[in-house]
Write a protein that holds these residues in place. Structure first.
Motif, short mmCIF file in Angstrom:
data_model
loop_
_atom_site.label_atom_id
_atom_site.label_comp_id
_atom_site.label_asym_id
_atom_site.label_seq_id
_atom_site.Cartn_x
_atom_site.Cartn_y
_atom_site.Cartn_z
N ASN A 181 61.30 -66.31 18.48
CA ASN A 181 61.14 -67.25 17.90
C ASN A 181 59.17 -67.60 18.46
O ASN A 181 57.96 -68.32 17.97
CB ASN A 181 61.71 -68.55 17.67
N ILE A 182 59.27 -67.69 19.20
CA ILE A 182 57.67 -67.94 20.44
C ILE A 182 56.87 -67.16 20.35
O ILE A 182 55.46 -67.12 20.37
CB ILE A 182 58.56 -68.13 22.50
N LEU A 187 51.10 -68.74 29.62
CA LEU A 187 51.51 -70.32 28.73
C LEU A 187 52.85 -70.08 28.11
O LEU A 187 54.04 -71.13 27.73
CB LEU A 187 50.18 -70.47 28.16
N LYS A 188 53.18 -68.86 27.29
CA LYS A 188 54.19 -68.41 26.31
C LYS A 188 55.29 -68.49 27.40
O LYS A 188 56.39 -69.32 26.98
CB LYS A 188 54.15 -67.33 25.65
N GLN A 233 56.71 -71.71 28.39
CA GLN A 233 57.68 -72.55 27.20
C GLN A 233 59.03 -71.67 26.52
O GLN A 233 59.80 -72.18 26.51
CB GLN A 233 57.14 -72.40 25.98
N MET A 265 62.50 -73.64 26.43
CA MET A 265 63.24 -73.07 24.97
C MET A 265 64.65 -72.24 25.94
O MET A 265 66.27 -72.99 25.07
CB MET A 265 62.36 -72.05 24.20
N GLU A 279 66.88 -75.43 27.24
CA GLU A 279 67.50 -76.76 26.46
C GLU A 279 68.20 -75.89 25.46
O GLU A 279 69.28 -76.51 24.92
CB GLU A 279 65.53 -77.28 25.09
N LYS A 281 64.19 -80.46 18.36
CA LYS A 281 63.77 -79.14 19.60
C LYS A 281 63.11 -78.53 19.03
O LYS A 281 62.84 -78.10 17.33
CB LYS A 281 65.03 -79.03 19.57
N ILE A 282 61.41 -78.27 19.78
CA ILE A 282 60.52 -77.30 19.01
C ILE A 282 60.99 -75.64 19.37
O ILE A 282 61.34 -75.54 20.17
CB ILE A 282 59.52 -77.88 19.23
N ASN A 283 61.20 -74.68 18.19
CA ASN A 283 61.45 -73.48 18.35
C ASN A 283 60.19 -72.39 18.26
O ASN A 283 60.75 -71.34 18.56
CB ASN A 283 62.40 -72.64 17.52
N THR A 284 59.28 -73.18 18.06
CA THR A 284 58.11 -72.07 18.29
C THR A 284 57.44 -73.39 18.72
O THR A 284 56.69 -74.16 18.32
CB THR A 284 58.03 -71.56 16.92
N PHE A 285 55.65 -72.18 19.59
CA PHE A 285 54.78 -73.24 20.52
C PHE A 285 53.46 -72.27 19.30
O PHE A 285 52.84 -72.65 19.58
CB PHE A 285 54.70 -72.42 21.51
N ASN A 286 54.35 -71.76 18.32
CA ASN A 286 52.90 -71.58 17.12
C ASN A 286 52.42 -72.18 17.01
O ASN A 286 52.85 -73.43 15.91
CB ASN A 286 53.20 -70.08 16.37
N GLU A 290 49.62 -78.07 27.42
CA GLU A 290 50.28 -76.98 26.24
C GLU A 290 51.17 -76.88 25.40
O GLU A 290 51.29 -76.39 24.12
CB GLU A 290 49.63 -75.77 26.16
N GLY A 291 51.46 -77.25 26.04
CA GLY A 291 53.12 -78.45 25.91
C GLY A 291 53.21 -78.87 24.64
O GLY A 291 54.84 -79.27 23.90
N TYR A 320 55.36 -80.67 19.31
CA TYR A 320 55.56 -81.81 18.94
C TYR A 320 54.14 -82.51 18.82
O TYR A 320 54.98 -83.29 17.61
CB TYR A 320 55.68 -83.29 20.66
N SER A 353 59.18 -81.50 28.68
CA SER A 353 59.21 -81.40 27.23
C SER A 353 59.42 -83.11 26.78
O SER A 353 58.49 -83.86 25.57
CB SER A 353 59.89 -80.68 26.89
#
Lengths: 76, 558
Positions: free
Chosen positions: A11-12, A35-36, A39, A43, A46, B8-13, B38-39, B43, B193
Motif C-alpha cells: 500500500n505504502i 519519508l515513506k 510512514q 502504519m 497502528e 486509518k490511512i493506508n496509503t500516503f500516495n 508530509e504526514g 488526512y 499522526s
C-alpha cells in the motif's frame, strides 16, 4: 502477520504484494525513501497496536529485519 | 457537513486522486514549512475528498519558507489559484539555536519577515499560530504571545491571510499526544499522526469556510436541544435547564453560546414539533431559559415535517442552504432534513449532555467570525467578495502597498566607516547578488583606491530602519562605466527598491559623464537566479553570453 505486513508495504510503496520478498529494502524499492519509511512505521504501529523504538526503526533496513523485529515484539 | 474521524490511512500516495470525473472542485494546496509535515497529506486528502474537493497537495522545499517568499521564481509567486499554507514549527528553531532566548529572538525576526512578505502575496494564505517548544523547560509565554499577536494582527488586517489555530488544536488533544518524540528528533517531524489528523481536519474546515459559504443562520430544535426533556411529555417543571445543576447547566451553556453567536451577526431560528403557545409561554416565562421568543428571527412551531419548516425558513431568509446549519438531537430529523435539503449543514447533538457545550466550537464552522463587533460589516463585505471571487483574494495593489511603506532610500558614495559592512554584505549576500564577487576589507579598499566607485544604499520605511542594505561596485572604463556588481540584502527585496537603486545609479553615473557608456554583468551562481533578468528588465541590452557570464549595455534611449 507476514501477509499483513506485505499488505502494508504494498500500500505504502504502491507495489504488488508479490513483489515483496525477504530482501526488499530501500535499495530495491524505488519509492522507499526516508519519508515513506516513517510512514511505514506509523502504519505498522497502528495495524499491530505496537510501539517501535528509534533503535528498532534504524534497524529496520529490509523486509526480513522488519519481520524479525515485529515478531520479537509480538512475543512480549 | 462532515465529521472528524480517526481515519486509518493506508496509503500516503496522491495517486488515489489523480483522475476524477465527478463534480469535485480541484484545488491546489502548496505546503511551505520548516518541519516535516508530509504526514498531513493522507488526512488532508481524506477530509478534502469528503467535502467535495480534489486536493492537489505539493510540498515546497524543506525549510525555505522565507527564501521562497522572497524569490519571485518560486511557486508561491506563480499566478494560480493555489492555497499557500505556511507552517512554522518553533521546535526547529530551538534545535538550531543554543538556547530558547536566542531561538525566540530569531523566530520573532523570521516571523516578522514572513509576515511582511505574506501581505504582498495575492493568494489565499493559511498560516499557523505558533505553539511553545515541545521539550524545553522554559515557558516563554510572553514571547510566544507577542509573536502570535503579531500574526493575529496581520491576519486581521489582511483578509487573504487565514489562521490555523494550532494552539487550540494542541490544547484540545493534549500536549502529551501531540508530539511524536522519535520523529521529532529523527526526522524533524514533530507531530503524531493523531495531531496531523486534527490539523488536517482543521485545515479542511478553514478551506471550506473560504470556499464562500460562511454560516449565516442557525436553525435549532427545542426539546432535548435547548433543554433536557420534552415539554409536551415531561411538563415545563421537569425540563433540565438549570444553570447550577447537571445536566441542565450543559444546555444553559449551549444557549449562552447561541446568544453569543447571535451577537456576532448569526441569525437564530427555531423549528420544533410542539404546541406553539405552550412552547413560547415556557420560553418567555422560564428564568433559566435564556432564549426567548424574540431571540429568534423566525420560528416554526408546528407538527409539520422539519424539512418543510427548515426550507420555509431558508426561503424567507433568502440565503443559500449552504449558509445554514440545522441542529437537532434526533438522528431521524437530521436524516430527513439532509435528504430533502441536500447541501445544508447539520449537527447532530451528542446524547451525552457534557459534549453539547463543545459542539459549536469543535465544528469550526464559526472560525470566520470577527473578534469584535465593529468588524462585522467589514467581514460581511469581505465574505461576499470572497464568494464572488472564490479563491482570488482582494487586497491593496502592490503599488499602494509600496506607497504606504513610505520608503526612503539614500544612495551615497561609500565612506570609510562603512567599509566593514560593505565587505560583510559581499560575503553574505547570495540571492540578490549579480556577480557574487566576494570582497574582504583589504580588497575593497584596493578597489576604491584604484579609482573605482562603490555606492551604498540605506533604506528606511515605516516599519523601521534597515540600515546599509545594498551596494554597487562600478569600474571606470575608457568610455564610461562598468557595473561589476550590485547586491541587495534580502531584507529589503520585494519592494521595488532594486529597480529604484539601478535607476539612481545610472543617473548618478550620467551626472559624472553625460555620454557615458554603461555596461554591466550577471554571473550565474547557485543562488542568484532571481537576478537573471534584472538588467534586461531595466533597459539593458544583452551583448555577450559566455559560460556563466552575461554582459549588458545600457540603452540610454530606452
Amino acid at each position: 502477520m507476514e501477509d499483513q505486513l506485505k499488505e502494508i508495504l504494498a500500500n505504502i510503496f504502491n507495489i504488488q504484494k508479490s513483489d515483496i520478498n525477504e530482501d526488499s529494502s530501500p535499495e530495491t524499492i524505488v519509492a522507499w525513501d526516508s519519508l515513506k519509511h516513517m510512514q511505514l512505521i506509523i502504519m505498522i504501529e497502528e495495524a499491530l497496536s505496537i510501539t517501535i523504538t528509534p533503535e528498532e526503526i534504524a534497524e529496520m533496513v529490509d523486509f526480513k529485519k522488519i519481520k524479525e523485529i515485529i515478531l520479537e515484539k509480538s512475543k512480549n | 457537513m462532515f465529521e472528524e474521524s480517526l481515519v486509518k490511512i493506508n496509503t500516503f500516495n496522491n495517486s488515489v486522486i489523480s483522475s476524477h470525473s465527478d463534480s469535485r472542485i480541484e484545488l491546489k494546496i502548496n505546503m511551505n514549512r520548516n518541519a516535516t509535515i508530509e504526514g498531513l497529506q493522507p488526512y488532508l486528502c481524506y477530509y478534502m475528498l469528503k467535502t467535495g474537493f480534489y486536493p492537489n497537495i505539493n510540498f515546497a522545499t524543506f525549510n525555505t519558507v522565507l527564501e521562497d517568499l522572497i524569490n519571485t521564481n518560486s511557486p508561491i509567486h506563480q499566478d494560480d489559484d493555489a492555497i499557500e499554507l505556511f507552517f512554522i514549527d518553533t521546535n526547529q528553531f530551538l534545535m538550531d539555536n543554543l538556547n530558547a532566548e536566542k531561538a525566540f529572538k530569531i523566530i520573532k525576526e523570521k516571523v516578522s519577515l514572513i509576515l511582511e512578505n505574506l501581505i504582498l502575496i495575492n493568494k489565499t494564505i493559511i498560516l499557523n499560530k505558533l505553539v511553545a517548544f515541545a521539550f524545553h523547560t522554559e515557558k516563554s509565554t510572553a514571547e510566544l504571545d507577542s509573536i502570535n499577536k503579531l500574526i493575529a494582527q496581520t491576519a486581521k488586517e489582511y483578509k487573504h491571510i487565514h489562521l490555523l489555530d494550532l494552539p487550540s488544536i494542541i490544547e484540545e488533544i493534549g500536549t502529551a499526544k501531540v508530539y511524536d518524540k522519535r520523529f521529532l528528533f529523527m526526522a524533524k517531524s514533530p507531530f503524531s499522526s493523531h495531531a496531523l489528523n486534527k490539523i488536517a481536519f482543521n485545515l479542511t474546515r478553514i478551506i471550506n469556510n473560504l470556499n464562500g459559504q460562511p454560516i449565516k443562520a442557525i436553525i435549532v430544535d427545542a426539546d432535548n436541544t435547548l433543554w433536557k426533556g420534552i415539554l409536551g411529555e415531561d411538563g415545563s417543571d421537569n425540563l433540565a435547564i438549570n444553570q447550577s445543576q447537571f445536566p441542565g447547566n450543559c444546555y444553559y451553556e449551549f444557549q449562552k453560546q447561541l446568544i453569543y453567536l447571535q451577537s456576532k451577526g448569526i441569525i437564530l431560528c427555531l423549528v420544533s414539533k410542539n404546541n406553539e403557545n405552550e412552547l413560547i409561554e415556557f420560553m418567555n416565562s422560564s428564568k433559566n431559559c435564556l432564549l426567548k421568543e424574540a431571540s429568534f428571527a423566525i420560528h416554526r412551531i408546528n407538527w409539520k415535517r422539519k424539512s418543510e419548516n427548515v426550507l420555509d425558513i431558508i426561503q424567507e431568509l433568502n440565503i443559500g442552504k449552504e449558509s445554514v446549519i440545522f441542529i437537532d438531537d434526533n438522528p431521524y430529523e437530521i436524516e430527513e432534513v439532509c435528504t430533502f435539503i441536500p447541501g445544508i449543514n447539520t449537527i447532530l447533538l451528542p446524547s451525552t449532555p457534557q459534549e453539547i457545550p463543545f459542539i459549536l466550537k469543535e465544528s469550526n464552522l464559526f472560525n470566520h467570525l470577527p473578534e469584535n463587533q465593529i468588524d462585522v460589516d467589514k467581514t460581511q463585505q469581505y465574505q461576499t467578495q470572497a464568494t464572488r471571487n472564490k479563491f482570488k483574494s482582494k487586497f491593496e495593489s502592490f503599488d499602494d502597498y509600496l506607497k504606504s511603506l513610505e520608503i526612503v532610500s539614500t544612495i551615497e558614495i561609500v565612506k570609510e566607516e562603512s567599509y566593514q559592512r560593505i565587505a560583510e554584505l559581499t560575503q553574505k549576500t547570495n540571492q540578490f547578488n549579480l556577480s557574487t564577487i566576494r570582497l574582504d576589507e583589504t580588497k575593497l579598499i584596493k578597489f576604491i583606491t584604484n579609482g573605482h566607485l562603490v555606492l551604498k544604499l540605506d533604506v528606511i520605511d515605516k516599519f523601521g530602519e534597515y540600515g546599509l542594505t545594498g551596494a554597487a561596485f562600478i569600474r571606470s572604463t575608457q568610455d564610461g562605466f562598468f557595473i561589476e556588481n550590485i547586491l541587495l540584502s534580502c531584507r529589503i527585496l520585494g519592494k521595488n527598491i532594486e529597480q529604484l537603486f539601478l535607476k539612481k545609479i545610472i543617473s548618478m553615473l550620467q551626472e559624472i559623464k553625460s555620454d557615458a557608456i554603461i555596461e554591466s554583468q550577471y554571473i550565474k551562481s547557485h543562488k542568484n537566479s532571481m537576478t537573471k533578468i534584472f538588467y534586461t528588465d531595466n533597459n539593458f541590452k544583452l551583448i555577450s553570453e559566455k559560460d556563466s557570464i552575461t554582459k549588458y549595455l545600457y540603452n540610454s534611449k530606452g
